[in-house]
Structure formats: structure tokens, C-alpha cells
Design an enzyme around this catalytic site. Structure first.
Site, PDB file in Angstrom:
ATOM      1  N   GLY A  10      -7.849   0.165  -7.933  1.00 20.06           N
ATOM      2  CA  GLY A  10      -9.039   0.946  -8.242  1.00 20.06           C
ATOM      3  C   GLY A  10      -9.583   0.642  -9.626  1.00 20.06           C
ATOM      4  O   GLY A  10      -9.043  -0.195 -10.359  1.00 20.06           O
ATOM      5  N   VAL A  60       5.169   0.360  -5.513  1.00 21.58           N
ATOM      6  CA  VAL A  60       5.622  -0.634  -6.482  1.00 21.58           C
ATOM      7  C   VAL A  60       6.280   0.071  -7.671  1.00 21.58           C
ATOM      8  O   VAL A  60       5.712   0.997  -8.246  1.00 21.58           O
ATOM      9  CB  VAL A  60       4.447  -1.507  -6.965  1.00 21.58           C
ATOM     10  CG1 VAL A  60       4.901  -2.442  -8.083  1.00 21.58           C
ATOM     11  CG2 VAL A  60       3.873  -2.308  -5.810  1.00 21.58           C
ATOM     12  N   GLU A  73       0.848  -1.193   0.000  1.00 24.52           N
ATOM     13  CA  GLU A  73       0.000   0.000   0.000  1.00 24.52           C
ATOM     14  C   GLU A  73       0.882   1.242   0.000  1.00 24.52           C
ATOM     15  O   GLU A  73       1.764   1.386   0.841  1.00 24.52           O
ATOM     16  CB  GLU A  73      -0.916   0.005   1.225  1.00 24.52           C
ATOM     17  CG  GLU A  73      -1.708   1.273   1.449  1.00 24.52           C
ATOM     18  CD  GLU A  73      -2.592   1.642   0.270  1.00 24.52           C
ATOM     19  OE1 GLU A  73      -2.342   2.721  -0.319  1.00 24.52           O
ATOM     20  OE2 GLU A  73      -3.491   0.865  -0.065  1.00 24.52           O
ATOM     21  N   MET A 112     -18.037   4.134  -6.468  1.00 22.13           N
ATOM     22  CA  MET A 112     -18.439   3.076  -7.407  1.00 22.13           C
ATOM     23  C   MET A 112     -19.023   1.906  -6.630  1.00 22.13           C
ATOM     24  O   MET A 112     -18.371   0.876  -6.409  1.00 22.13           O
ATOM     25  CB  MET A 112     -17.234   2.640  -8.245  1.00 22.13           C
ATOM     26  CG  MET A 112     -16.757   3.694  -9.223  1.00 22.13           C
ATOM     27  SD  MET A 112     -15.376   3.084 -10.221  1.00 22.13           S
ATOM     28  CE  MET A 112     -15.240   4.372 -11.459  1.00 22.13           C
ATOM     29  N   ASP A 118     -21.362   3.932 -11.906  1.00 21.12           N
ATOM     30  CA  ASP A 118     -19.908   4.069 -11.899  1.00 21.12           C
ATOM     31  C   ASP A 118     -19.389   5.094 -12.893  1.00 21.12           C
ATOM     32  O   ASP A 118     -18.248   5.537 -12.770  1.00 21.12           O
ATOM     33  CB  ASP A 118     -19.254   2.718 -12.208  1.00 21.12           C
ATOM     34  CG  ASP A 118     -19.503   1.687 -11.117  1.00 21.12           C
ATOM     35  OD1 ASP A 118     -20.104   2.055 -10.084  1.00 21.12           O
ATOM     36  OD2 ASP A 118     -19.101   0.519 -11.294  1.00 21.12           O
ATOM     37  N   HIS A 151     -33.133  -9.541  22.084  1.00 24.26           N
ATOM     38  CA  HIS A 151     -32.033 -10.155  22.831  1.00 24.26           C
ATOM     39  C   HIS A 151     -32.151 -11.673  22.744  1.00 24.26           C
ATOM     40  O   HIS A 151     -33.242 -12.225  22.907  1.00 24.26           O
ATOM     41  CB  HIS A 151     -32.086  -9.728  24.296  1.00 24.26           C
ATOM     42  CG  HIS A 151     -31.067 -10.442  25.147  1.00 24.26           C
ATOM     43  ND1 HIS A 151     -29.738 -10.080  25.160  1.00 24.26           N
ATOM     44  CD2 HIS A 151     -31.195 -11.506  25.988  1.00 24.26           C
ATOM     45  CE1 HIS A 151     -29.086 -10.892  25.993  1.00 24.26           C
ATOM     46  NE2 HIS A 151     -29.943 -11.760  26.505  1.00 24.26           N
ATOM     47  N   ALA A 169     -22.569  -0.630  -6.059  1.00 24.74           N
ATOM     48  CA  ALA A 169     -23.770  -1.120  -6.725  1.00 24.74           C
ATOM     49  C   ALA A 169     -25.034  -0.525  -6.116  1.00 24.74           C
ATOM     50  O   ALA A 169     -25.976  -0.162  -6.838  1.00 24.74           O
ATOM     51  CB  ALA A 169     -23.821  -2.648  -6.649  1.00 24.74           C
ATOM     52  N   HIS A 170     -25.080  -0.402  -4.783  1.00 26.36           N
ATOM     53  CA  HIS A 170     -26.300   0.113  -4.154  1.00 26.36           C
ATOM     54  C   HIS A 170     -26.469   1.610  -4.411  1.00 26.36           C
ATOM     55  O   HIS A 170     -27.586   2.112  -4.451  1.00 26.36           O
ATOM     56  CB  HIS A 170     -26.327  -0.190  -2.653  1.00 26.36           C
ATOM     57  CG  HIS A 170     -25.060   0.090  -1.916  1.00 26.36           C
ATOM     58  ND1 HIS A 170     -23.976  -0.749  -1.933  1.00 26.36           N
ATOM     59  CD2 HIS A 170     -24.706   1.110  -1.100  1.00 26.36           C
ATOM     60  CE1 HIS A 170     -23.017  -0.269  -1.181  1.00 26.36           C
ATOM     61  NE2 HIS A 170     -23.431   0.871  -0.666  1.00 26.36           N
TER      62      HIS A 170
END
Length: 275
Positions: free
Chosen positions: A80, A47, A13, A128, A122, A254, A130-131
Site C-alpha cells: 500500500g 511476513v 498475502e 488513491m 491521494d 456486433h 488517478a481518475h
């Protein structure tokens, strides 16, 4: 998933922490948890190149000026996604794009620069998810039917499907501090919950952020079992501009994991029962 199947997993990262857009405390807890599960994290590591030879993949990276070499069988690139908007003939129609991201520009009604052409999901601004795209699709359909509608992007939940899971809605502590908002925190661990103990899934916590003066819910951050499901109650309360007191006053069955959410709401006012 790969680590649970027995593979040795190393995560590279470039930023100082994982899931950088999440609440910092949540991200730190997830990093510790995954580390205990055997994942190795290389933070603030960039990287430079990768090569495959003889069935072995070598990843060359740098960390604070030092060379880092990682070797393995496979490399998964997860940096990403980009919107797929090329080759659709949109330019020929005159549809305008955001210059850097290539996302389609839309107004508050999801209409593009060309009347009669709408875009959602998107390919436009926002996360990005779906919901999120589903809500936008419903909103466009309702607008076309002559109804007034909107999408509240502040109440779109964000979920990380690790185990334990991570789920958030609203603002983080860091965002509230940057805005200078006076807020209160209610935080309760799953260790104090009977159902979590029965499931042997006691790692994690629920953290609720509420405005100090009005008690209005500003953000909820969950790290623990079934966080993806527990967040829905908090999304509902935030959508209706509710308060932590609203959650605290609702009877929760509960034994259930949902009781931790109620305990965290009570903890905002220092009235938690089981901690």
C-alpha cells in the site's frame, strides 16, 4: 508481468484472499487464473522478516503457526501507499490531519481547516486513484468558479491491470448482503461471446447486480479481456441512476466484447440470448 517474462513469482498475502475489497467471486476467479499462469499464492501468510545475502533474498513468514521460507532474486514490497503530507509546512498553517492516516481533513467542498486552502487526490479520504483525483480537481475548479458540483464516489471505477483484467464499480454482493438489500444477479461468461472467441480470450465473466424492486444498477463486476474499458458503460448508467434494463435495451455493436455487458443485463431478468 514478471511471470510472463519467465520469472517464478510467489505472492505473500496476509488476508484470506487477494484483492480483498473486490467482489469475492471476482477475486477467486483472478486467483485461479493467475495460478494457472504460474504464480504461487501464499494466503493468510504473514511476513516476519527478510534478508539478502550473496545475491539471494530470503523471506521468513508464518502460516497458521508454521514457518514458511521463500527465496528468490528480488522482493517487491506492495503493501500500500501513504499520503505524502509531511515537510510541506501545512502544520504551521494550521491544516488539520486525520490522526492515524495523516490524510488532510477536508469538507464536502474539499476545503481544509484553513480557508482558501483546498486538497484533493491521494492526500485526502477515498481510494488513491488517478481518475478519482482528476474528478476532484475538476470539482474544486468549478466550485472556485461559482458552480455547483460534486463527486459521486460510488461510481468511481476500480481496475486491476492483470491479464485478464478486473474492473468494478458500485457495491459487491458481500456489501449488499451486509446491508440486507434485496438484489438480482445477471452473470454471463465471455465464452459465449463471438468477439472473445475470435480473440481467443474467453476467460472471465460480467456480473451485474440490480435492486430487485426497482432494477436500479447497484454494482458491476467484470473479469476478462478489456474489462478496464468495458466498465465505462456501466459507470455512465450508474451515474444517471439507470437500471439493468437500460443497458439491455441499448443496441450494442456486433461482434464486440461490449455485448457481454448487454447479455449480463438481460440475464438479470433471465432473458440472456446466448447462454
Amino acid at each position: 508481468v514478471w511471470a510472463r517474462l519467465g520469472a517464478k513469482v510467489s505472492v505473500v498475502e496476509a488476508l484470506p484472499r487477494i484483492i480483498p475489497h473486490a467482489d469475492a467471486e471476482l477475486a477467486e476467479a483472478l486467483c485461479r487464473s493467475l495460478g494457472k499462469q504460474g504464480l504461487a499464492f501464499h494466503l493468510e501468510t504473514r511476513v516476519e522478516r527478510a534478508a539478502s545475502q550473496g545475491g539471494t533474498v530470503s523471506v521468513h513468514a508464518t502460516h497458521q503457526g508454521q514457518d514458511v521460507l521463500l527465496q528468490g532474486d528480488k522482493v517487491l514490497v506492495a503493501v500500500g501507499r501513504r499520503p505524502c503530507t509531511t515537510g510541506l509546512g501545512l502544520e504551521e498553517l494550521g491544516v488539520e490531519f486525520e490522526p492515524n492516516s495523516r490524510r488532510i481533513q477536508v469538507n464536502d467542498g474539499f476545503q481544509t481547516s484553513v480557508p482558501g486552502i483546498y486538497a484533493i487526490g491521494d492526500v485526502i479520504r477515498g481510494p488513491m486513484l488517478a481518475h478519482k483525483a482528476e474528478d476532484e480537481g475538476i470539482a474544486v475548479a468549478e466550485r472556485l468558479a461559482g458552480r455547483k458540483t460534486h463527486v459521486d464516489y460510488n461510481t468511481i471505477p476500480s481496475i486491476v491491470y492483470t491479464w485478464p483484467e478486473v474492473a468494478s464499480v458500485g457495491e459487491t454482493e458481500e456489501q449488499l448482503q451486509q446491508r440486507g438489500v434485496d438484489y438480482r444477479v445477471g452473470k454471463v461468461p465471455f465464452l459465449a461471446n463471438g468477439r472473445a472467441r475470435c480473440l481467443d480470450e474467453t476467460e472471465g465473466f460480467v456480473k451485474i447486480l440490480a435492486e430487485a424492486r426497482t432494477d436500479r444498477l447497484l454494482g458491476v463486476h467484470i473479469f476478462g479481456p478489456r474489462a478496464s474499458e468495458l466498465i465505462a458503460e456501466c459507470v455512465t448508467v450508474m451515474e444517471y441512476r439507470g437500471s439493468s434494463e437500460d443497458i439491455a435495451r441499448i443496441s450494442h455493436g456486433h461482434p464486440t466484447l461490449y455485448e457481454v455487458v448487454r447479455e449480463a443485463a438481460l440475464a438479470v431478468d433471465r432473458r440472456a440470448i446466448h447462454v
